[in-house]
Design a protein around this motif. Sequence first.
Motif, PDB file in Angstrom:
ATOM      1  N   VAL A 213      -2.145   0.533  13.708  1.00 22.41           N
ATOM      2  CA  VAL A 213      -0.366   0.921  13.102  1.00 22.41           C
ATOM      3  C   VAL A 213      -1.275   1.240  12.363  1.00 22.41           C
ATOM      4  CG1 VAL A 213       0.746  -1.306  11.333  1.00 22.41           C
ATOM      5  CG2 VAL A 213       0.476  -1.938  13.655  1.00 22.41           C
ATOM      6  N   ALA A 214      -2.717   1.019  11.525  1.00 21.36           N
ATOM      7  CA  ALA A 214      -2.912   2.182  10.617  1.00 21.36           C
ATOM      8  C   ALA A 214      -3.417   3.176  10.766  1.00 21.36           C
ATOM      9  CB  ALA A 214      -3.752   1.883   9.790  1.00 21.36           C
ATOM     10  N   ALA A 215      -3.082   3.882  12.121  1.00 23.16           N
ATOM     11  CA  ALA A 215      -3.353   4.887  11.969  1.00 23.16           C
ATOM     12  C   ALA A 215      -2.539   6.138  12.005  1.00 23.16           C
ATOM     13  CB  ALA A 215      -3.982   5.188  13.750  1.00 23.16           C
ATOM     14  N   GLU A 216      -0.943   5.345  12.314  1.00 21.45           N
ATOM     15  CA  GLU A 216       0.614   6.045  12.133  1.00 21.45           C
ATOM     16  C   GLU A 216       0.759   5.701  10.973  1.00 21.45           C
ATOM     17  OE1 GLU A 216       2.893   5.031  15.515  1.00 21.45           O
ATOM     18  OE2 GLU A 216       0.802   5.748  17.312  1.00 21.45           O
ATOM     19  N   MET A 217       0.539   5.006  10.006  1.00 21.38           N
ATOM     20  CA  MET A 217       1.686   4.493   9.564  1.00 21.38           C
ATOM     21  C   MET A 217       1.940   5.315   7.621  1.00 21.38           C
ATOM     22  SD  MET A 217      -0.448   1.047   6.561  1.00 21.38           S
ATOM     23  CE  MET A 217       0.320   0.930   5.147  1.00 21.38           C
ATOM     24  N   ASP A 218       2.389   5.939   7.221  1.00 16.50           N
ATOM     25  CA  ASP A 218       2.671   6.552   5.824  1.00 16.50           C
ATOM     26  C   ASP A 218       1.762   5.439   4.557  1.00 16.50           C
ATOM     27  OD1 ASP A 218       3.502   8.134   3.928  1.00 16.50           O
ATOM     28  OD2 ASP A 218       5.292   8.439   3.887  1.00 16.50           O
ATOM     29  N   MET A 219       0.403   6.385   4.177  1.00 14.60           N
ATOM     30  CA  MET A 219       0.052   5.814   3.203  1.00 14.60           C
ATOM     31  C   MET A 219       0.617   4.872   2.381  1.00 14.60           C
ATOM     32  SD  MET A 219      -3.234   7.579   4.807  1.00 14.60           S
ATOM     33  CE  MET A 219      -2.693   9.482   4.558  1.00 14.60           C
ATOM     34  N   ARG A 220       1.308   5.829   1.227  1.00  9.03           N
ATOM     35  CA  ARG A 220       1.679   5.094   0.720  1.00  9.03           C
ATOM     36  C   ARG A 220       3.107   4.115   0.939  1.00  9.03           C
ATOM     37  NH1 ARG A 220       6.128  10.745   0.888  1.00  9.03           N
ATOM     38  NH2 ARG A 220       6.288  10.194   2.539  1.00  9.03           N
ATOM     39  N   ALA A 221       2.988   4.126   1.642  1.00  5.44           N
ATOM     40  CA  ALA A 221       3.528   1.819   1.866  1.00  5.44           C
ATOM     41  C   ALA A 221       2.752   1.442   1.026  1.00  5.44           C
ATOM     42  CB  ALA A 221       3.382   1.981   3.561  1.00  5.44           C
ATOM     43  N   ILE A 222       1.734   1.271   1.002  1.00  4.09           N
ATOM     44  CA  ILE A 222       1.441   0.084  -0.017  1.00  4.09           C
ATOM     45  C   ILE A 222       1.511   0.113  -0.939  1.00  4.09           C
ATOM     46  CG2 ILE A 222      -0.891   1.731  -0.737  1.00  4.09           C
ATOM     47  CD1 ILE A 222      -1.344  -1.635   1.009  1.00  4.09           C
ATOM     48  N   GLY A 223       2.522   1.015  -1.754  1.00  3.36           N
ATOM     49  CA  GLY A 223       3.267   1.271  -3.095  1.00  3.36           C
ATOM     50  C   GLY A 223       2.261   1.615  -4.174  1.00  3.36           C
ATOM     51  N   ILE A 224       2.524   0.770  -5.172  1.00  5.98           N
ATOM     52  CA  ILE A 224       1.385   1.173  -6.502  1.00  5.98           C
ATOM     53  C   ILE A 224       0.139   1.510  -6.141  1.00  5.98           C
ATOM     54  CG2 ILE A 224       1.029  -0.893  -6.819  1.00  5.98           C
ATOM     55  CD1 ILE A 224       2.189   0.312  -9.694  1.00  5.98           C
ATOM     56  N   LEU A 225      -0.963   1.145  -5.905  1.00  9.37           N
ATOM     57  CA  LEU A 225      -2.324   0.665  -5.358  1.00  9.37           C
ATOM     58  C   LEU A 225      -2.758   2.453  -4.633  1.00  9.37           C
ATOM     59  CD1 LEU A 225      -3.400  -2.000  -3.891  1.00  9.37           C
ATOM     60  CD2 LEU A 225      -3.753  -1.929  -6.445  1.00  9.37           C
ATOM     61  N   PHE A 226      -1.652   2.734  -4.433  1.00  7.34           N
ATOM     62  CA  PHE A 226      -1.570   3.832  -3.671  1.00  7.34           C
ATOM     63  C   PHE A 226      -2.101   5.527  -4.591  1.00  7.34           C
ATOM     64  CE2 PHE A 226       0.063   8.519  -1.461  1.00  7.34           C
ATOM     65  CZ  PHE A 226      -0.827   8.825  -0.807  1.00  7.34           C
ATOM     66  N   TYR A 227      -0.323   4.880  -5.226  1.00  7.21           N
ATOM     67  CA  TYR A 227      -0.569   6.169  -6.619  1.00  7.21           C
ATOM     68  C   TYR A 227      -1.344   5.813  -7.557  1.00  7.21           C
ATOM     69  CZ  TYR A 227       3.655   7.058  -4.046  1.00  7.21           C
ATOM     70  OH  TYR A 227       4.894   7.245  -3.179  1.00  7.21           O
ATOM     71  N   LEU A 228      -2.470   4.917  -7.900  1.00  7.51           N
ATOM     72  CA  LEU A 228      -3.429   4.718  -8.948  1.00  7.51           C
ATOM     73  C   LEU A 228      -4.064   5.039  -8.576  1.00  7.51           C
ATOM     74  CD1 LEU A 228      -2.449   0.337 -10.209  1.00  7.51           C
ATOM     75  CD2 LEU A 228      -2.868   2.155 -11.451  1.00  7.51           C
ATOM     76  N   THR A 229      -4.422   5.008  -7.150  1.00  8.73           N
ATOM     77  CA  THR A 229      -5.882   5.626  -7.274  1.00  8.73           C
ATOM     78  C   THR A 229      -5.552   7.078  -6.508  1.00  8.73           C
ATOM     79  OG1 THR A 229      -5.172   5.609  -4.730  1.00  8.73           O
ATOM     80  CG2 THR A 229      -6.674   3.695  -5.679  1.00  8.73           C
ATOM     81  N   GLY A 230      -4.443   7.298  -6.049  1.00  5.54           N
ATOM     82  CA  GLY A 230      -3.826   9.431  -6.107  1.00  5.54           C
ATOM     83  C   GLY A 230      -3.944   9.927  -7.690  1.00  5.54           C
ATOM     84  N   SER A 231      -4.079   8.492  -8.436  1.00  2.00           N
ATOM     85  CA  SER A 231      -3.704   9.724 -10.382  1.00  2.00           C
ATOM     86  C   SER A 231      -4.959   9.500 -11.116  1.00  2.00           C
ATOM     87  CB  SER A 231      -2.807   9.010 -10.705  1.00  2.00           C
ATOM     88  OG  SER A 231      -1.331   8.725  -9.801  1.00  2.00           O
ATOM     89  N   SER A 232      -5.832   9.228  -9.825  1.00  5.42           N
ATOM     90  CA  SER A 232      -7.098   9.139 -10.762  1.00  5.42           C
ATOM     91  C   SER A 232      -8.084   9.794 -10.986  1.00  5.42           C
ATOM     92  CB  SER A 232      -8.178   7.861 -10.522  1.00  5.42           C
ATOM     93  OG  SER A 232      -7.013   7.077  -9.988  1.00  5.42           O
ATOM     94  N   ARG A 233      -9.109  10.080 -11.550  1.00  2.16           N
ATOM     95  CA  ARG A 233      -9.909  10.940 -11.505  1.00  2.16           C
ATOM     96  C   ARG A 233     -10.753  11.565 -10.831  1.00  2.16           C
ATOM     97  NH1 ARG A 233     -12.166  11.071 -17.078  1.00  2.16           N
ATOM     98  NH2 ARG A 233     -12.498   8.553 -15.761  1.00  2.16           N
ATOM     99  N   THR A 234     -11.020  10.917 -10.375  1.00  2.18           N
ATOM    100  CA  THR A 234     -12.228  11.003  -9.083  1.00  2.18           C
ATOM    101  C   THR A 234     -12.273   9.875  -8.193  1.00  2.18           C
ATOM    102  OG1 THR A 234     -13.560   9.354 -11.061  1.00  2.18           O
ATOM    103  CG2 THR A 234     -14.353  11.791 -11.294  1.00  2.18           C
ATOM    104  N   VAL A 235     -13.060   9.623  -7.265  1.00  2.00           N
ATOM    105  CA  VAL A 235     -13.114   8.525  -6.121  1.00  2.00           C
ATOM    106  C   VAL A 235     -14.182   6.150  -7.546  1.00  2.00           C
ATOM    107  CG1 VAL A 235     -14.390   7.649  -4.573  1.00  2.00           C
ATOM    108  CG2 VAL A 235     -13.747  10.124  -4.394  1.00  2.00           C
ATOM    109  N   SER A 236     -14.931   6.979  -8.284  1.00  5.15           N
ATOM    110  CA  SER A 236     -15.368   6.107  -8.745  1.00  5.15           C
ATOM    111  C   SER A 236     -13.756   6.211  -9.520  1.00  5.15           C
ATOM    112  CB  SER A 236     -16.402   7.089  -9.645  1.00  5.15           C
ATOM    113  OG  SER A 236     -17.170   5.214 -10.508  1.00  5.15           O
ATOM    114  N   GLU A 237     -13.255   6.486 -10.082  1.00  6.35           N
ATOM    115  CA  GLU A 237     -11.953   5.544 -10.879  1.00  6.35           C
ATOM    116  C   GLU A 237     -11.257   5.282 -10.293  1.00  6.35           C
ATOM    117  OE1 GLU A 237     -10.193   7.315 -15.060  1.00  6.35           O
ATOM    118  OE2 GLU A 237      -8.902   8.464 -13.414  1.00  6.35           O
ATOM    119  N   ALA A 238     -10.645   5.646  -8.506  1.00  8.35           N
ATOM    120  CA  ALA A 238      -9.983   5.873  -7.883  1.00  8.35           C
ATOM    121  C   ALA A 238     -10.113   4.019  -7.353  1.00  8.35           C
ATOM    122  CB  ALA A 238     -10.285   6.476  -7.000  1.00  8.35           C
TER     123      ALA A 238
END
Length: 350
Positions: free
Chosen positions: A83-108
């Motif tokens: 399921v995870a290999a096919e799912m749209d990663m954005r489906a997780i919701g706000i966590l995806f966008y919070l990590t995606g708006s961070s500056r670095t991996v550490s901040e994510a």
Amino acid sequence: MKSAPMPVVSHKSPLPWTRGVAARETLSYLDRRGIDAEPALFEAGLSRRQLSQDDIGLSVASQYRFLELAATEANDQLLGLHVAAEMDMRAIGILFYLTGSSRTVSEALENLAHYSATTNEALVVEILRGNDEVTLAIRHVHHFDEPHRQFFELLALWFVRTLHRQTNRHFNPLRLTFTHARNSDLREVHRLLQCPVDFAQPVDTWVLPQRVMDLPIVSGDSRLLQILTAHADDLLAQGHSVSALQGMVVNQLVDLLPSGQARAAAVAQRLGMSTRTFTRHLAEEETTFGEILERLRLHLASRYLAENRMSAQQIAWSLGYSELSAFIRAYKRWAGTTPWRGRERPRRPR
């Protein structure tokens, strides 16, 4: 290694809540393959209607149970990974966008750990920092007897895929560990997760090399992150103000409302309680069945009016009213105006 402070999560009930993303994605996966999901849904105490209400949530236990039952129905003991290999990663919701708006991996990672309860109140994420590696330890707030192999494997692959996408770099974790046991399909597990994996370990962990902590997130946006963190803080506050028992009541009412059977006795029976015990537990949480029912009706009415896809009569029926006039009176009591005015300027649910 130095440990970051663990988030403080307050619960009045041993039935923590989740947004049900894994269950919805698993249902969609089964549907695409023509696999009958109804037996697994029934045994998990879920329904398609409940899973369609992505802003209401499910009990964590019912989601874990559904994924395990779905794996059996699909004859696929790696269902969570598939399921995870096919799912749209954005489906997780706000966590995806919070990590995606961070500056670095550490901040994510910091944002993922701090705001994980916006998606699943049963889990806390602790960051452990060493000289050469950074470990994310995923722990349950409460002890769970419910098997959760499919869920944790799904979550791990979602994490790996998200890191690859948000950094536009293909790097592998140093290792992953799971608390559950697995003695089969190990080659496929390693192929999908692309790193050493150990099972039957004390803690579920995702271990990354320290050298990737400063990698930039390609979609980093400080202004968007500021907006999202404010929203996530509101979600955390909302989640901590509503107990899991109340969430379970809402979950059952979603099914019962259209049939006009939304009564306390019916919900109590579905939750395996007597009506007296059910009423007492709600009183201990300073609420009543009627208050929960009213809040849910207002929430759904506001959403249906904003979507503008249903007539007022259809909305009335979907909320369990046998007469349109009863819905109109209730809506005036909630919102101080008619549903038609509410459609023009829908009021935010309280």
